[in-house]
Design a protein around this motif. Sequence first.
Motif: not given
Length: 1526
Positions: A1243-1256
């Motif tokens: 869940v933590r990585n999913l949340a981080d991934m979501e924020v980071q995919l904003g860059s893409v």
Amino acid sequence: MISRYKPSPGSTMSLAFCGNENNSVAYNVDGGVLNNGCFLDALNVVPHVFLLFITFPILFIGWGSQSSKVHIHHSTWLHFPGHNLRWLLTFVLLFILVCEIAEGIVSDGFSQSLHLHLYMPAGLAFMAGITSIVYYHNIETSNFPKLLLALLIYWVLAFIMKTIKFAKYTEHGIGPRQLRYCITGLLVLLYGLLLAVEINVILGRRYMCFANPTEVKPPEDLQDLGVRFLQPFVNLLSKATYWWMNTFITSAHRRPIDLKVIGKLPIAMRALTNYIKLRKAFEDQKRPQGTAPQGPKWIWQALRKAFGRPLILSITFRFLADLLGFAGPLCISGIVHHISKDNRTIQQPMRLLGIYFISSKEFLENAYVLAVLLFFALLLQRTFLQASYYVAIETGINLRGAIQTKIYNKIMRLCTSNMSMGELTVAQICNLVAIDTNQLMWFFFLCPNLWAMPVQIIVGVILLYYLLGISALIGATVIAVLAPVQYFVATKLSQTQKSTLEYSSERLKKTNELLRGIKLLKLYAWEHIFCDSVEETRGKELTSLQAFALYTSISIFMNAAIPIAAVLTTFVVHVHISEDADLSPAVAFASLSLFHILVTPLFLLSSVVRSTVKALNVATVAFYCLTGILQLSRITCLLFITCGYFTWTDGPPTLSNVDIKIPFGKLTMIVGQVGCGKSSLLLAALGEMQRVSGTVTWNSLTPLHVLSISGRKRGAVAYASQKPWMLNATVVENITFEMPMIKSRYKAVVEACSLQPDIDILPQGDQTEIGERGIILSGGQKQRISVARALYQQTNVVFLDDPFSALDIHLSDHLMQDGILKLLREEKRTVVLVTHKLQYLPHADWIIAMKDGTIQTEGTLKDIQNSEPDLFDQWKTLMHRQDQEFETETVAESMTDLERKNLRRAMYSREAARTEEDDEEESVESDDDDNLSQVMRQRATIPWRSCGTYLSSAGFLLLGLLLLSQLLKHSLMVAIDYWLAHWTSASVMSSIKRLSVLQDCGFSHSWYLSVFSVLCCLGIVLCLATSVAVEWTGLKVAKELHQNLLNKIILAPMRLFETTPLGSILNRFSTDTNTIDQHIPTTLECLSRSTLLCVSALGVISYVTPVFLFALLPLAVTCYFIQKYFRVASRDLQQLEDSTQLPLLSHFSETVEGLTTIRALRYEPRFRQRLLQFTDANNIASLFLTAANRWLEVRMEYIGACVVLVAAVASITNSLYNQLSTGLVGLGLTYALMVSNYMNWMVRNLADMEVQLGSVKRINGLLKTEPENYEGLLTVSQVPDGWPREGEIKIQNLSVRYDTTLKPVLKNVNAHVSPGQKVGICGRTGSGKSSFSLAFFRMVDMFEGRIVIDNIDISKLPLQTLRSRLSIILQDPILFSGTIRFNLDPEMKATDEMLWEALEIAQLKPVVKSLPGGLDATVTEGGENFSQGQRQLFCLARAFVRKSSILIMDEATASIDMATESILQKVVMTAFADRTVVTIAHRVHTILNADLVIVMKRGIILEYDRPQALLEKEDSVFASFVRADK
């Protein structure tokens, strides 16, 4: 063993409180009622029934009336005395009662009928215990202590009943060997303690038997409804489970979290409170003599004193959590061991008082009991672990706030010379604040690990030795030997990260220059030269990133492979050391769990040690840097300076032998050549320079040192520096600058500084945010706002440092007349003005003339005329020339008009092209509910499209490899553990057979061991393959996306740069690229690993016990909702933390840049206050983010504990009734133990991934930009070599617009320019002059007509060719960092002679000759090491180097003084005698000598003739321009 769970076949299980066996002793009361065990138990029911009957009506009736009060106003929360102790005792009580229930059930298993009295009273007591704490909590929140009377009676009754029972047990010889005796004794103690707590509340609050109960108010924080961070104030259960966060996290779904939602920090956590605490700790360290001890030890002692206590609490929690962590392996071992025992050895328990009593050993031999104990151990362990994390991070955040405040207070006393001499740069200070204070914060977070890990390792190794003997030590040695390798890899990782950062900042610097100078690069067709330069640096960065990826993959590989290697080694050695090695499932799987526990501390220890070393360095550097460099400069106010010698550094003095006086209430002017020390004189007067000798006195004849001793200070001085300083705030805030708004005064100041027209252009008028460092304003506008600020302040003294430098003649005159002579003079303020505009000297009451750092002369203009006639004559000729300039200057269009036009364009464009994020925010704020719910839905969904973009950039081959390797690796991991289960079960079965057949048929481990070894080796290889695949995928994507982005940006039309803020584009290259380079690959690896581990764990458990699937559904639904709510809240809080850090950092850099202004105005306290607000805002966001992470983890851990409980109970039952192999039970339980960790990470990585995919997503948005059309109908080879040779221009019916959506700016323009003609174009603002010049370069959309140069239609030419054959000089002088040679000729085509010739034409040859290196002398970023005028001359030289037949000059002489300009005019006429020159004039006198003048108005040509012919016409517009100001 089994018969304990099965009734004997003949008995019927009938229900009765005391059981119903024949001849039951339970009903025998011959020895007295109290000697009957069943009666004693019945007696114990009384208090619990009493409490339940009394409290339920109060709870239900009371809750209805109190609920609104409780839920809305948290200001009613009060804690009665002994609050935490009561909660702790209640938790212990509930646990003991669960044990009592379990003991009763196990004891009852030996009876023929059910004895309810063994566990029913305990069950009622459990309900009463829960009711008591709920009841207490409600009374406490509604502050109604009188109702506690019910609890007092309950504790008294419960205590008496339990004491009677305990006494009777003792009387009948029941002792500590029986578990029920121990439990009863503990319950007596607990009820007694709870009774004591209740009595303490009565005595403390005096609510019973006292005439005057004490009135208690809630804490100050809770009376302020703005405080919404409730962790310090809630009860213990809510603290442990973060229950108070529930409403906060679920409400994030309905509306985004912002600073209003999270409110204010509690007082104890505010930066000011913690700063005072830290300062006190530092002061306590001082020795009696008053000197502070030095060195890191002193710093750490102060930190320990200020923040040590919560850290000790965190370490304690961590110890408890780690010790409880070992319950998992031990319980697995116990459960598997007990269900694998055959049922021969059953001892009948003791029977006393008519009932069975069992010992603690028998109790703990029950597999179900172990499963429940494991469940409780897990709940406790996870709670303690999260509490430890939370306390440590909270302490770290408090420390960060305190240190940031300390640094800021030091900065406020920073000596200006440290800044100007580059000893301490803004970047260094920002690093100190942003990075180094965070390092300290993270050190505090990791600190508990430092103490707990060694203990964890030692205990783990001891337990392994107990299970496996000597072979365990060999396995542990494998881990220990590989730990230094991990440390080495981690060190290498941080080194490569450092070098990557260096290349990355170099690339950013180049990208920044490229974007800032994009217009020039496009006009000169140099974009590819700069693009290649960025690509070259990116290449180096990627090489460094490859090393980073390599070490990261090694690190990931080792993390996964070490436990496999350790387990393999251990089992190989274990089997080989002894032939009859005990490799039962109990031993094997307990060892496996222990190895998993051991790997974490050994893996983390290296990074913890590294971060500790870093933190030690940081703390020392931070404090030394600030104590060494920051020295309190003496700040004074001036009226006299006597024999003053002042310096910036330790070298020769900058100002020497200064003797001046400045009269009160008069206008003093300081004049002199460039670099003679005029600005330094002002700063010396303000006390910003180091005084070598002499005195500075103000207002009286007292010398400075006497003044500072007597404590008198100078008043505030309004100071406008030469380089205007802007706040990142609105225009009105920049002008009023912390002063109250007085409408009339504000209006007068804005009028005096001619700011109204500029304010009218801005989208929100004077409420427009002007961005960091006034990014949206031009130099002149910034200068005027800076002067307006000085005029608006109500101080007696005003210092203006060259306020006219960036203003044209009209504005200068208006400011002088209305601002200085009218506004300031009327208020009788003392004004000191540094200026080059000598025509204002007659207005001065006092003049100070400077030369080479000394005072040449001072006095009134008349005094100087008499004493220094030569100087006066020199001034007179210059004054005359400047007056002439004023006459020929026209109202047509000044510099300011152009600035306004640029601003209008930028603003219009920015309004037209709003970024996606703004749109999203707008739609969130709109009232339309449907719209809002749609946006909220978008916030809740994962950006799959961005994920697709990211993965597709890697290419299908890499993507396939990545997926395949991950699936294979996890399948193998399961296979290894499954094989171990199979092997150990076979081993147990063979030993049972051996016992039953009574012959030695030896069990061979070798076949099982060889398969196990092969699987382990394959697993290790696949670990390497997956880690490399992930990192390589990341690299490939990083390379692709940056390359595509750079190429798109380079070829994008100019319109993109006019409509998109530069910072926004730059962010794509900095933050977003960095996220894609370094963060996404790691997050992707963690996410895929934790997801697959979670799936495989749940799969194994379901395979072992299919019943588990029924429990899985509700758990999965719960998980889904928890992660759904958490992701939205977490993303909002992460963005909030980032967005609150930016104002904090920019406040630091603003303060450093505007130190002189802030100190001159004596505004230090106001700026300190703002810092505290920014720090607190950042800290509250960090605290909420921490609390949200803990909220998630606690819930996930509890769900994990439920998974373990269900899996354990199901597999025990399955094993006992369906003969499930013990190996599989061990396998299922080992996997169940790890589920909670995996779910958390998922869940933590999913949340981080979501924020980071904003860059893409953001980069992808820019990749959709349509490029300019670089192709032409003609190829490069078809264009004649020397084209254009003649320089003939035909403009036929030309219409031009900036964008297809906008109106035309040129309409049907026709003109003909003969070869070699000099053409001047003039007109008012917005008449289309600049658009005319841009049309030659096809920088604008020519949608009608054409331009023909030397018989070739320019629309048919390739864009690169067209732009490379023409020359233009822009109004804004742009230089790039590098050498002078590179700036004049980046293509490296010209010879040295050509370059020197161009420099000679531009009047720069002597300047460049005097520089070290000549043509190879360095130019700093933006050409900051040359003056504005020199930069403009370099741009002229650049155009001369190109030697094209057509030169376009767009007001190229704006920043050059009159003398140089007249020389240049002549030079251009001679050097370009045979070439066509088109001059766009903002000052009409510059085109009076042209061959042809074009006057434009609103995009059409109004007049078109020779200047003389136009001047002769009475009604000519051109003539009116020339006459306008005569």
